[in-house]
Write an enzyme that holds these catalytic residues in place. Structure first.
Site, PDB file in Angstrom:
ATOM      1  N   CYS A  69       2.183  -0.019   1.639  1.00  0.00           N
ATOM      2  CA  CYS A  69       2.633  -1.672   1.128  1.00  0.00           C
ATOM      3  C   CYS A  69       4.407  -0.023   1.055  1.00  0.00           C
ATOM      4  CB  CYS A  69       2.436  -1.350  -0.282  1.00  0.00           C
ATOM      5  SG  CYS A  69       0.906  -3.234   0.253  1.00  0.00           S
TER       6      CYS A  69
HETATM    7  C1  BEZ Z   1      -1.908   0.271   0.732  1.00  0.00           C
HETATM    8  O1  BEZ Z   1      -1.054  -0.212   0.702  1.00  0.00           O
HETATM    9  O2  BEZ Z   1      -2.013   1.714   1.107  1.00  0.00           O
HETATM   10  C2  BEZ Z   1      -3.112  -0.467  -0.098  1.00  0.00           C
HETATM   11  C3  BEZ Z   1      -3.055  -1.642  -0.717  1.00  0.00           C
HETATM   12  C4  BEZ Z   1      -4.735  -2.636  -1.325  1.00  0.00           C
HETATM   13  C5  BEZ Z   1      -5.344  -1.789  -0.518  1.00  0.00           C
HETATM   14  C6  BEZ Z   1      -5.656  -0.648   0.011  1.00  0.00           C
HETATM   15  C7  BEZ Z   1      -3.907  -0.341   0.768  1.00  0.00           C
END
Ligand code: BEZ
Length: 208
Positions: free
Chosen positions: A45
């Site tokens: 994210c």
């Molecule tokens: C991420 O943005 O890396 C992420 C967010 C939620 C669950 C798994 C990965």
């Protein structure tokens, strides 16, 4: 029920990193991209929000306003923005919705309980000036989106909204386009002089 292409994008009023926003009012008469990410302070994210911030001039050129969303509160978004700035080299320059009560996530069916029953998936909604949904995408948490592809799709959506053409596989702005089958050859001669016919249903022309 999930939103489908051609449905009116539901309106809402929410708190964001840029204050309280009413969605339809925020979009005005232009195009919009509403995209969710699962959680603040997560790695994929962080890269996605940085990438969208870097591409903001490209969205602006296309008269598109972007708005992000996660189920975390505003103070969390604001603290996370400092990490995005530090690690991605860009300031968060578009609003991110704080959807702690999941009002918007539920309206847009962004929580897929069989994937995760509390976090939003990576949804994308492209909304036209008529407030209708023009495109939806759903990615899992593990896969960061390709925002160049999103710009490419927006180019196609905007072109095909203006002209009686469609865009072929892997098309990019400036490349030849396809004349829609609803256009007769007589009309095509007037609208797209010099068009090329490979099959009666497959006619190419320069991008109008
Ligand atoms: C991420 O943005 O890396 C992420 C967010 C939620 C669950 C798994 C990965």
């Amino acid at each position: 029920m999930a939103l489908r292409l051609g449905d009116t994008a539901p309106d809402f009023t929410v708190d964001t990193t840029e204050g309280r926003i009413s969605f339809h009012q925020y979009l005005g008469n232009g195009w919009g991209v509403l995209f969710s990410h699962p959680k603040d302070f997560t790695p994929v994210c962080t890269t996605e929000l940085g990438r969208v911030a870097k591409l903001k001039p490209e969205f602006e050129k296309r008269n598109v306003k972007v708005i992000g969303l996660s189920v975390d509160p505003v103070d969390s978004h604001s603290k996370w923005a400092a990490d995005i700035h530090e690690t991605q080299g860009v300031k968060l320059n578009f609003p991110v919705i704080a959807d702690a009560d999941r009002k918007v996530s539920d309206l847009y069916d962004m929580i897929h309980p069989n994937a995760n029953d509390t976090l939003t998936v990576r949804s994308v909604f492209v909304i036209g000036p008529d407030k209708k949904v023009k495109l939806t995408l759903t990615y899992p948490a593990s896969t960061g989106r390709n925002f160049d592809e999103l710009l490419r799709v927006i180019d196609s959506l905007q072109l095909t909204a203006q002209h009686r053409v469609a865009t072929p596989a892997d098309w990019k702005r400036g490349e030849d386009v396809i004349i829609t089958t609803a256009v007769t050859n007589d009309e095509a001669n007037k609208l797209f002089p010099g068009f090329k016919t490979l099959k009666p249903y497959l006619r190419y022309t320069k991008q109008p």
